[in-house]
Design an enzyme around this catalytic site. Sequence first.
Site, PDB file in Angstrom:
ATOM      1  N   GLU A  38      29.245  95.773  46.129  1.00  0.00           N
ATOM      2  CA  GLU A  38      28.250  95.921  47.180  1.00  0.00           C
ATOM      3  C   GLU A  38      27.169  96.944  46.802  1.00  0.00           C
ATOM      4  OE1 GLU A  38      27.659  94.249  50.062  1.00  0.00           O
ATOM      5  OE2 GLU A  38      25.919  95.552  50.213  1.00  0.00           O
ATOM      6  N   THR A  80      24.111  89.766  50.577  1.00  0.00           N
ATOM      7  CA  THR A  80      25.338  89.387  49.854  1.00  0.00           C
ATOM      8  C   THR A  80      25.501  87.866  49.817  1.00  0.00           C
ATOM      9  OG1 THR A  80      26.424  91.365  50.703  1.00  0.00           O
ATOM     10  CG2 THR A  80      27.829  89.738  49.656  1.00  0.00           C
ATOM     11  N   HIS A 195      27.979 100.254  51.260  1.00  0.00           N
ATOM     12  CA  HIS A 195      26.977  99.508  52.035  1.00  0.00           C
ATOM     13  C   HIS A 195      26.147 100.507  52.825  1.00  0.00           C
ATOM     14  CE1 HIS A 195      25.167  96.761  54.897  1.00  0.00           C
ATOM     15  NE2 HIS A 195      25.661  95.730  54.232  1.00  0.00           N
ATOM     16  N   ASP A 254      25.598  93.001  43.878  1.00  0.00           N
ATOM     17  CA  ASP A 254      25.075  91.839  44.628  1.00  0.00           C
ATOM     18  C   ASP A 254      23.568  91.901  44.863  1.00  0.00           C
ATOM     19  OD1 ASP A 254      25.286  93.880  46.558  1.00  0.00           O
ATOM     20  OD2 ASP A 254      26.232  92.594  48.073  1.00  0.00           O
ATOM     21  N   HIS A 255      23.054  93.110  45.084  1.00  0.00           N
ATOM     22  CA  HIS A 255      21.608  93.277  45.357  1.00  0.00           C
ATOM     23  C   HIS A 255      21.311  94.771  45.389  1.00  0.00           C
ATOM     24  CE1 HIS A 255      23.025  94.348  49.314  1.00  0.00           C
ATOM     25  NE2 HIS A 255      23.664  93.196  49.392  1.00  0.00           N
TER      26      HIS A 255
HETATM   27  C1  GP9 Z   1      29.272  91.729  54.904  1.00  0.00           C
HETATM   28  C2  GP9 Z   1      29.023  92.208  53.517  1.00  0.00           C
HETATM   29  C3  GP9 Z   1      27.741  92.968  53.422  1.00  0.00           C
HETATM   30  O1  GP9 Z   1      30.381  90.917  55.050  1.00  0.00           O
HETATM   31  O2  GP9 Z   1      29.091  91.173  52.621  1.00  0.00           O
HETATM   32  O3  GP9 Z   1      26.698  92.148  53.688  1.00  0.00           O
HETATM   33  P1  GP9 Z   1      25.193  92.447  53.311  1.00  0.00           P
HETATM   34  O4  GP9 Z   1      24.593  93.202  54.465  1.00  0.00           O
HETATM   35  O5  GP9 Z   1      25.143  93.243  52.069  1.00  0.00           O
HETATM   36  O6  GP9 Z   1      24.608  91.108  53.149  1.00  0.00           O
HETATM   37 MN    MN Z   2      25.686  93.171  50.071  1.00  0.00          MN
END
Ligand code: GP9
Ligand code: MN
Length: 432
Positions: A38, A80, A195, A254-255
Amino acid sequence: GNEMPEITEYVDEHVQNEEKSDMFGVAKGKNVIFISLESVQNFVINNKVNGEEITPFLNDLIDESYYFENFYHQTEQGKTSDSEFLIENSLYPLSRGAVFFTHGQNEYHASPEILGENGYFTSVFHANNKSFWNRDVMYDSLGYDKFFDVDSYEVTEDNSIGWGLKDKPFFEQSMKYLQSQQQPFYSKFITLTNHYPFDLEEEDASIDKYDSNSKTLNQYFPTVRYTDEAVEQFFKDLKESGLYENSVIVLMGDHYGISEFHNKAMGQYLGKEITPYEHIQLQRVPLFIHIPGEEGGVISEIAGQIDVKPTILSLLGIETDDDITFGTDLFAKDRKEFIALRNGDYISDDYIYTKGQCYDRKTGELLESEPTGLEQKQEDTAEGLCEPIKEKVDKELSYSDKLIYGDLFRFYDFNDEEDGQDEQNDQSDQVE
Ligand code: GP9
Ligand code: MN
Protein backbone atom coordinates in the site's frame (compact mmCIF):
# COMPACT_ATOMS: atom_id res chain seq x y z
CA GLY A 1 -17.47 -5.97 -31.69
CA ASN A 2 -16.66 -4.03 -34.87
CA GLU A 3 -13.54 -2.53 -33.40
CA MET A 4 -12.10 -5.86 -32.40
CA PRO A 5 -10.12 -6.57 -35.60
CA GLU A 6 -8.48 -3.15 -35.47
CA ILE A 7 -7.57 -3.57 -31.80
CA THR A 8 -6.18 -7.09 -32.20
CA GLU A 9 -4.15 -5.95 -35.17
CA TYR A 10 -2.71 -3.09 -33.11
CA VAL A 11 -1.83 -5.43 -30.25
CA ASP A 12 -0.22 -7.94 -32.60
CA GLU A 13 1.82 -5.32 -34.34
CA HIS A 14 2.77 -2.89 -31.59
CA VAL A 15 2.59 -4.72 -28.28
CA GLN A 16 3.20 -8.42 -28.47
CA ASN A 17 6.69 -9.81 -28.71
CA GLU A 18 7.54 -12.17 -31.51
CA GLU A 19 9.94 -14.15 -29.41
CA LYS A 20 9.64 -15.55 -25.94
CA SER A 21 12.11 -14.20 -23.39
CA ASP A 22 14.92 -16.25 -21.91
CA MET A 23 12.94 -16.30 -18.68
CA PHE A 24 9.94 -18.06 -20.21
CA GLY A 25 8.98 -20.98 -17.96
CA VAL A 26 11.74 -20.54 -15.35
CA ALA A 27 9.10 -20.66 -12.61
CA LYS A 28 6.88 -23.23 -14.24
CA GLY A 29 4.47 -24.84 -11.78
CA LYS A 30 5.52 -22.63 -8.87
CA ASN A 31 3.14 -20.82 -6.54
CA VAL A 32 2.85 -17.08 -7.03
CA ILE A 33 2.62 -14.88 -3.96
CA PHE A 34 1.87 -11.33 -5.01
CA ILE A 35 2.21 -8.64 -2.36
CA SER A 36 0.63 -5.27 -3.05
CA LEU A 37 2.44 -2.74 -0.89
CA GLU A 38 0.00 0.00 0.00
CA SER A 39 1.23 3.45 -1.09
CA VAL A 40 4.90 2.48 -1.24
CA GLN A 41 6.79 4.69 -3.70
CA ASN A 42 10.30 3.89 -4.72
CA PHE A 43 11.93 7.05 -3.36
CA VAL A 44 12.04 5.30 0.03
CA ILE A 45 14.08 2.40 -1.33
CA ASN A 46 17.76 2.66 -0.39
CA ASN A 47 17.01 5.96 1.24
CA LYS A 48 17.22 7.25 4.79
CA VAL A 49 15.32 9.48 7.15
CA ASN A 50 17.01 10.96 10.23
CA GLY A 51 20.02 8.83 9.32
CA GLU A 52 17.99 5.56 9.43
CA GLU A 53 17.23 3.21 6.58
CA ILE A 54 13.52 3.30 5.77
CA THR A 55 13.14 -0.14 4.19
CA PRO A 56 16.07 -2.30 5.36
CA PHE A 57 14.37 -5.56 4.40
CA LEU A 58 13.39 -4.47 0.90
CA ASN A 59 16.83 -2.95 0.38
CA ASP A 60 18.47 -6.29 1.10
CA LEU A 61 15.92 -8.09 -1.04
CA ILE A 62 17.19 -6.19 -4.09
CA ASP A 63 20.31 -8.36 -4.01
CA GLU A 64 18.26 -11.54 -4.31
CA SER A 65 15.57 -10.39 -6.76
CA TYR A 66 14.90 -8.82 -10.08
CA TYR A 67 14.32 -5.24 -9.02
CA PHE A 68 12.85 -2.78 -11.52
CA GLU A 69 14.04 0.67 -10.58
CA ASN A 70 12.11 2.52 -13.29
CA PHE A 71 8.72 0.93 -12.78
CA TYR A 72 5.71 3.31 -12.83
CA HIS A 73 2.26 2.96 -11.34
CA GLN A 74 -0.46 3.78 -13.88
CA THR A 75 -3.45 4.19 -11.60
CA GLU A 76 -6.09 6.91 -11.46
CA GLN A 77 -9.04 7.53 -9.17
CA GLY A 78 -9.55 3.81 -8.54
CA LYS A 79 -6.27 3.69 -6.58
CA THR A 80 -5.55 0.18 -5.24
CA SER A 81 -8.34 -1.27 -7.36
CA ASP A 82 -6.88 0.34 -10.49
CA SER A 83 -3.53 -1.25 -9.74
CA GLU A 84 -5.21 -4.62 -9.34
CA PHE A 85 -6.99 -4.08 -12.63
CA LEU A 86 -3.77 -3.20 -14.41
CA ILE A 87 -1.70 -6.10 -13.14
CA GLU A 88 -4.30 -8.77 -13.79
CA ASN A 89 -5.72 -7.63 -17.13
CA SER A 90 -2.92 -5.63 -18.68
CA LEU A 91 -5.59 -3.13 -19.67
CA TYR A 92 -5.68 0.51 -18.52
CA PRO A 93 -8.07 1.62 -15.81
CA LEU A 94 -10.47 4.43 -16.73
CA SER A 95 -9.60 8.11 -16.64
CA ARG A 96 -12.50 8.79 -14.25
CA GLY A 97 -14.06 6.67 -11.55
CA ALA A 98 -13.02 3.13 -10.75
CA VAL A 99 -13.41 0.45 -13.39
CA PHE A 100 -13.94 -2.03 -10.51
CA PHE A 101 -17.23 -0.24 -9.89
CA THR A 102 -18.29 0.86 -13.32
CA HIS A 103 -17.43 -2.33 -15.24
CA GLY A 104 -17.27 -4.97 -12.53
CA GLN A 105 -19.39 -7.40 -14.48
CA ASN A 106 -17.66 -7.24 -17.83
CA GLU A 107 -16.17 -10.25 -19.49
CA TYR A 108 -12.41 -10.29 -18.79
CA HIS A 109 -9.51 -12.57 -19.54
CA ALA A 110 -7.57 -11.89 -16.38
CA SER A 111 -4.59 -13.73 -14.98
CA PRO A 112 -6.57 -15.49 -12.19
CA GLU A 113 -8.87 -16.97 -14.84
CA ILE A 114 -5.97 -18.00 -17.07
CA LEU A 115 -4.10 -19.51 -14.11
CA GLY A 116 -7.24 -21.36 -13.05
CA GLU A 117 -7.33 -22.88 -16.53
CA ASN A 118 -3.76 -23.99 -15.96
CA GLY A 119 -4.45 -25.84 -12.74
CA TYR A 120 -3.85 -23.04 -10.25
CA PHE A 121 -5.95 -22.23 -7.20
CA THR A 122 -6.39 -18.44 -7.01
CA SER A 123 -7.12 -16.26 -4.00
CA VAL A 124 -6.93 -12.77 -2.54
CA PHE A 125 -6.03 -11.88 1.05
CA HIS A 126 -7.16 -8.47 2.23
CA ALA A 127 -8.54 -7.56 5.63
CA ASN A 128 -11.15 -5.08 4.51
CA ASN A 129 -14.85 -5.29 3.83
CA LYS A 130 -15.36 -7.48 0.78
CA SER A 131 -17.50 -4.94 -1.03
CA PHE A 132 -14.93 -2.12 -0.75
CA TRP A 133 -14.06 -1.16 -4.33
CA ASN A 134 -16.75 -3.67 -5.38
CA ARG A 135 -14.11 -6.34 -4.99
CA ASP A 136 -16.54 -9.16 -4.25
CA VAL A 137 -18.20 -8.64 -7.64
CA MET A 138 -15.03 -7.87 -9.60
CA TYR A 139 -13.06 -10.80 -8.20
CA ASP A 140 -15.67 -13.15 -9.65
CA SER A 141 -15.28 -11.49 -13.03
CA LEU A 142 -11.50 -11.81 -12.80
CA GLY A 143 -11.84 -15.51 -12.09
CA TYR A 144 -10.75 -15.75 -8.45
CA ASP A 145 -11.61 -18.89 -6.52
CA LYS A 146 -11.56 -17.34 -3.07
CA PHE A 147 -11.44 -13.96 -1.32
CA PHE A 148 -10.20 -14.01 2.29
CA ASP A 149 -11.77 -10.69 3.31
CA VAL A 150 -12.10 -9.10 6.76
CA ASP A 151 -14.40 -11.90 7.91
CA SER A 152 -11.50 -14.36 7.71
CA TYR A 153 -9.51 -12.36 10.25
CA GLU A 154 -9.68 -11.71 13.94
CA VAL A 155 -9.70 -7.95 14.19
CA THR A 156 -9.57 -6.29 17.57
CA GLU A 157 -8.99 -2.78 18.77
CA ASP A 158 -5.52 -3.88 19.79
CA ASN A 159 -4.39 -5.28 16.46
CA SER A 160 -5.80 -2.57 14.22
CA ILE A 161 -5.14 1.04 13.30
CA GLY A 162 -6.45 3.46 10.73
CA TRP A 163 -8.03 1.40 7.98
CA GLY A 164 -8.11 -1.82 9.96
CA LEU A 165 -6.02 -4.85 10.78
CA LYS A 166 -2.32 -4.01 10.94
CA ASP A 167 -0.04 -5.64 8.39
CA LYS A 168 1.87 -7.80 10.88
CA PRO A 169 -1.17 -9.64 12.28
CA PHE A 170 -2.60 -9.65 8.75
CA PHE A 171 0.26 -11.73 7.39
CA GLU A 172 0.44 -13.85 10.56
CA GLN A 173 -3.23 -14.72 10.44
CA SER A 174 -3.08 -15.41 6.69
CA MET A 175 -0.52 -18.19 7.03
CA LYS A 176 -2.94 -20.90 8.10
CA TYR A 177 -5.17 -20.25 5.08
CA LEU A 178 -2.22 -20.07 2.73
CA GLN A 179 -0.88 -23.39 3.98
CA SER A 180 -4.21 -25.10 3.51
CA GLN A 181 -4.51 -24.10 -0.13
CA GLN A 182 -4.07 -26.51 -2.98
CA GLN A 183 -0.76 -25.98 -4.83
CA PRO A 184 0.15 -24.47 -7.12
CA PHE A 185 -1.66 -21.31 -6.12
CA TYR A 186 -1.71 -17.67 -7.13
CA SER A 187 -2.40 -15.57 -4.05
CA LYS A 188 -2.53 -11.83 -3.84
CA PHE A 189 -1.94 -10.04 -0.51
CA ILE A 190 -3.02 -6.43 -0.17
CA THR A 191 -1.46 -4.56 2.75
CA LEU A 192 -3.20 -1.70 4.48
CA THR A 193 -1.25 -0.04 7.27
CA ASN A 194 0.75 2.29 5.06
CA HIS A 195 -2.36 4.13 3.93
CA TYR A 196 -3.06 7.83 4.19
CA PRO A 197 -3.07 9.43 6.77
CA PHE A 198 -0.27 7.04 7.88
CA ASP A 199 -1.31 6.65 11.50
CA LEU A 200 0.82 4.36 13.60
CA GLU A 201 1.07 3.72 17.31
CA GLU A 202 4.28 4.60 19.08
CA GLU A 203 4.97 0.94 19.93
CA ASP A 204 4.90 -0.01 16.22
CA ALA A 205 7.25 2.74 15.08
CA SER A 206 10.89 1.67 14.70
CA ILE A 207 12.02 4.95 13.19
CA ASP A 208 11.19 8.57 13.94
CA LYS A 209 8.95 10.76 11.87
CA TYR A 210 10.39 13.28 9.46
CA ASP A 211 10.27 16.94 10.32
CA SER A 212 8.62 19.19 7.75
CA ASN A 213 5.44 21.21 7.34
CA SER A 214 3.66 18.12 5.99
CA LYS A 215 2.28 15.88 8.71
CA THR A 216 1.47 13.37 5.95
CA LEU A 217 5.03 13.07 4.71
CA ASN A 218 6.40 13.10 8.27
CA GLN A 219 4.25 10.14 9.26
CA TYR A 220 4.83 8.23 6.03
CA PHE A 221 8.31 6.99 6.88
CA PRO A 222 7.54 5.05 10.09
CA THR A 223 4.51 3.37 8.49
CA VAL A 224 6.52 2.36 5.43
CA ARG A 225 9.08 0.87 7.83
CA TYR A 226 6.29 -0.99 9.63
CA THR A 227 5.16 -2.57 6.34
CA ASP A 228 8.78 -3.44 5.51
CA GLU A 229 9.01 -5.30 8.83
CA ALA A 230 5.67 -7.04 8.26
CA VAL A 231 6.91 -8.34 4.91
CA GLU A 232 10.18 -9.46 6.49
CA GLN A 233 8.24 -11.50 9.05
CA PHE A 234 6.08 -12.94 6.27
CA PHE A 235 9.16 -14.13 4.39
CA LYS A 236 10.35 -15.86 7.58
CA ASP A 237 6.99 -17.55 8.01
CA LEU A 238 6.97 -18.65 4.38
CA LYS A 239 10.40 -20.20 4.84
CA GLU A 240 9.31 -21.98 8.02
CA SER A 241 6.18 -23.33 6.38
CA GLY A 242 8.14 -24.75 3.48
CA LEU A 243 6.10 -22.77 0.94
CA TYR A 244 8.94 -20.38 0.16
CA GLU A 245 11.10 -22.71 -1.91
CA ASN A 246 8.28 -23.51 -4.26
CA SER A 247 7.03 -19.96 -4.76
CA VAL A 248 7.74 -16.85 -6.76
CA ILE A 249 7.20 -13.76 -4.65
CA VAL A 250 6.29 -10.53 -6.39
CA LEU A 251 6.18 -7.26 -4.43
CA MET A 252 4.81 -4.06 -5.90
CA GLY A 253 3.80 -0.60 -4.71
CA ASP A 254 0.21 0.03 -5.76
CA HIS A 255 0.36 3.82 -6.30
CA TYR A 256 1.78 6.99 -4.79
CA GLY A 257 1.25 7.70 -1.11
CA ILE A 258 2.37 11.32 -1.11
CA SER A 259 0.37 13.54 -3.42
CA GLU A 260 1.58 16.70 -5.10
CA PHE A 261 0.00 18.78 -2.34
CA HIS A 262 3.09 17.87 -0.35
CA ASN A 263 5.61 18.88 -2.98
CA LYS A 264 7.21 21.51 -0.81
CA ALA A 265 7.96 19.05 1.99
CA MET A 266 8.94 16.40 -0.53
CA GLY A 267 11.34 18.85 -2.13
CA GLN A 268 12.84 19.56 1.28
CA TYR A 269 13.28 15.83 1.92
CA LEU A 270 14.76 15.02 -1.50
CA GLY A 271 16.81 18.17 -1.60
CA LYS A 272 15.48 19.31 -4.95
CA GLU A 273 12.58 21.21 -6.40
CA ILE A 274 9.66 19.01 -7.47
CA THR A 275 9.26 20.10 -11.07
CA PRO A 276 6.66 18.47 -13.34
CA TYR A 277 9.47 16.12 -14.44
CA GLU A 278 10.27 15.16 -10.84
CA HIS A 279 6.58 14.68 -10.17
CA ILE A 280 6.45 12.03 -12.88
CA GLN A 281 9.59 10.39 -11.50
CA LEU A 282 7.87 10.23 -8.13
CA GLN A 283 5.23 8.00 -9.74
CA ARG A 284 7.75 5.18 -9.64
CA VAL A 285 6.86 2.38 -7.27
CA PRO A 286 8.99 -0.65 -6.42
CA LEU A 287 8.62 -3.92 -8.28
CA PHE A 288 10.48 -6.98 -7.04
CA ILE A 289 10.33 -10.39 -8.63
CA HIS A 290 11.89 -12.79 -6.18
CA ILE A 291 12.52 -16.29 -7.44
CA PRO A 292 14.23 -18.43 -4.78
CA GLY A 293 17.41 -19.83 -6.28
CA GLU A 294 17.72 -17.10 -8.93
CA GLU A 295 20.19 -14.33 -8.38
CA GLY A 296 18.20 -11.59 -10.05
CA GLY A 297 19.57 -8.14 -10.78
CA VAL A 298 18.62 -4.49 -11.02
CA ILE A 299 16.75 -3.68 -14.21
CA SER A 300 16.74 -0.07 -15.34
CA GLU A 301 14.56 -0.23 -18.44
CA ILE A 302 11.25 1.59 -18.15
CA ALA A 303 8.39 -0.61 -17.01
CA GLY A 304 4.86 -0.28 -15.69
CA GLN A 305 2.00 -2.06 -14.00
CA ILE A 306 0.57 -2.86 -17.42
CA ASP A 307 3.49 -5.28 -17.88
CA VAL A 308 2.92 -7.43 -14.81
CA LYS A 309 0.40 -9.89 -16.27
CA PRO A 310 2.44 -10.91 -19.33
CA THR A 311 5.59 -11.07 -17.20
CA ILE A 312 4.14 -13.42 -14.59
CA LEU A 313 2.48 -15.64 -17.18
CA SER A 314 5.73 -15.88 -19.11
CA LEU A 315 7.72 -16.83 -16.00
CA LEU A 316 5.20 -19.59 -15.38
CA GLY A 317 5.60 -20.80 -18.95
CA ILE A 318 2.02 -20.09 -19.95
CA GLU A 319 1.45 -19.32 -23.63
CA THR A 320 -0.28 -15.99 -24.24
CA ASP A 321 -0.03 -15.59 -28.00
CA ASP A 322 -3.77 -15.08 -28.37
CA ASP A 323 -4.14 -12.77 -25.41
CA ILE A 324 -5.01 -9.10 -25.73
CA THR A 325 -2.74 -7.04 -23.49
CA PHE A 326 -1.21 -3.59 -23.67
CA GLY A 327 1.83 -4.60 -21.67
CA THR A 328 4.72 -6.89 -22.46
CA ASP A 329 6.91 -9.42 -20.72
CA LEU A 330 9.49 -7.33 -18.86
CA PHE A 331 12.21 -9.85 -19.65
CA ALA A 332 11.62 -9.72 -23.40
CA LYS A 333 14.20 -7.99 -25.55
CA ASP A 334 12.08 -5.93 -27.90
CA ARG A 335 9.63 -4.09 -25.78
CA LYS A 336 7.06 -1.43 -26.55
CA GLU A 337 8.68 1.99 -26.46
CA PHE A 338 6.52 3.78 -23.88
CA ILE A 339 4.82 3.56 -20.51
CA ALA A 340 1.54 5.47 -20.71
CA LEU A 341 0.12 7.13 -17.65
CA ARG A 342 -3.63 7.22 -17.50
CA ASN A 343 -3.83 10.99 -17.99
CA GLY A 344 -1.99 10.74 -21.32
CA ASP A 345 1.45 11.63 -19.98
CA TYR A 346 4.11 9.10 -20.83
CA ILE A 347 7.63 7.89 -20.23
CA SER A 348 9.81 6.59 -23.04
CA ASP A 349 13.42 5.64 -23.09
CA ASP A 350 14.38 9.16 -24.14
CA TYR A 351 11.55 11.38 -22.97
CA ILE A 352 9.14 12.20 -20.23
CA TYR A 353 6.06 13.96 -21.52
CA THR A 354 3.88 15.79 -19.01
CA LYS A 355 1.70 18.89 -18.94
CA GLY A 356 2.40 19.47 -22.61
CA GLN A 357 6.14 19.61 -21.96
CA CYS A 358 8.84 17.33 -23.23
CA TYR A 359 11.73 16.47 -20.91
CA ASP A 360 14.87 14.44 -21.37
CA ARG A 361 14.17 11.35 -19.27
CA LYS A 362 17.69 10.82 -18.10
CA THR A 363 18.73 14.40 -17.32
CA GLY A 364 15.37 16.01 -16.59
CA GLU A 365 16.26 18.84 -18.93
CA LEU A 366 13.24 20.63 -20.37
CA LEU A 367 13.63 20.14 -24.11
CA GLU A 368 10.68 22.15 -25.35
CA SER A 369 7.42 23.56 -24.10
CA GLU A 370 4.20 23.53 -25.95
CA PRO A 371 3.47 27.04 -27.27
CA THR A 372 0.91 28.62 -25.01
CA GLY A 373 -1.04 30.34 -27.80
CA LEU A 374 -3.58 27.84 -29.02
CA GLU A 375 -3.11 28.14 -32.76
CA GLN A 376 0.66 28.37 -32.70
CA LYS A 377 1.70 24.75 -32.88
CA GLN A 378 5.04 24.43 -34.57
CA GLU A 379 6.76 21.37 -35.91
CA ASP A 380 10.08 21.89 -34.21
CA THR A 381 8.81 22.33 -30.67
CA ALA A 382 8.22 19.77 -27.93
CA GLU A 383 5.58 18.44 -30.19
CA GLY A 384 8.23 17.63 -32.68
CA LEU A 385 10.12 15.49 -30.19
CA CYS A 386 7.42 14.07 -28.00
CA GLU A 387 4.49 14.13 -30.37
CA PRO A 388 5.01 10.89 -32.34
CA ILE A 389 4.85 8.74 -29.23
CA LYS A 390 2.12 10.90 -27.73
CA GLU A 391 -0.12 9.95 -30.64
CA LYS A 392 0.51 6.27 -30.01
CA VAL A 393 -0.20 6.70 -26.30
CA ASP A 394 -3.57 8.33 -26.99
CA LYS A 395 -4.47 5.65 -29.48
CA GLU A 396 -3.60 2.84 -27.10
CA LEU A 397 -5.54 4.37 -24.21
CA SER A 398 -8.57 4.76 -26.45
CA TYR A 399 -8.36 1.13 -27.58
CA SER A 400 -8.26 -0.01 -23.97
CA ASP A 401 -11.26 2.21 -23.18
CA LYS A 402 -13.18 0.76 -26.12
CA LEU A 403 -12.59 -2.78 -24.89
CA ILE A 404 -13.96 -1.83 -21.48
CA TYR A 405 -16.85 0.43 -22.47
CA GLY A 406 -18.02 -1.98 -25.16
CA ASP A 407 -17.35 -5.08 -23.02
CA LEU A 408 -15.71 -6.36 -26.19
CA PHE A 409 -14.18 -9.51 -24.74
CA ARG A 410 -17.67 -10.98 -25.03
CA PHE A 411 -16.98 -11.20 -28.74
CA TYR A 412 -13.50 -12.65 -28.63
CA ASP A 413 -12.62 -16.30 -28.47
CA PHE A 414 -9.29 -16.43 -26.64
CA ASN A 415 -8.45 -20.02 -27.34
CA ASP A 416 -10.75 -22.87 -28.13
CA GLU A 417 -8.32 -25.57 -27.15
CA GLU A 418 -7.72 -24.05 -23.75
CA ASP A 419 -11.43 -23.87 -23.14
CA GLY A 420 -11.69 -27.61 -23.47
CA GLN A 421 -9.08 -28.04 -20.77
CA ASP A 422 -10.73 -25.68 -18.34
CA GLU A 423 -13.77 -27.78 -17.88
CA GLN A 424 -11.69 -30.68 -16.68
CA ASN A 425 -9.66 -28.58 -14.29
CA ASP A 426 -12.69 -26.83 -12.85
CA GLN A 427 -14.10 -30.03 -11.45
CA SER A 428 -10.94 -31.00 -9.62
CA ASP A 429 -10.18 -27.83 -7.72
CA GLN A 430 -13.29 -26.54 -6.11
CA VAL A 431 -11.90 -25.28 -2.84
CA GLU A 432 -13.92 -22.85 -0.78
C1 GP9 B 1 -8.80 -0.58 0.70
C2 GP9 B 1 -7.36 -0.55 0.34
C3 GP9 B 1 -6.87 0.85 0.15
O1 GP9 B 1 -9.36 -1.84 0.77
O2 GP9 B 1 -7.11 -1.34 -0.75
O3 GP9 B 1 -7.49 1.42 -0.90
P1 GP9 B 1 -6.99 2.71 -1.66
O4 GP9 B 1 -7.60 3.90 -0.96
O5 GP9 B 1 -5.52 2.77 -1.62
O6 GP9 B 1 -7.51 2.54 -3.02
MN1 MN C 1 -3.84 1.70 -2.21
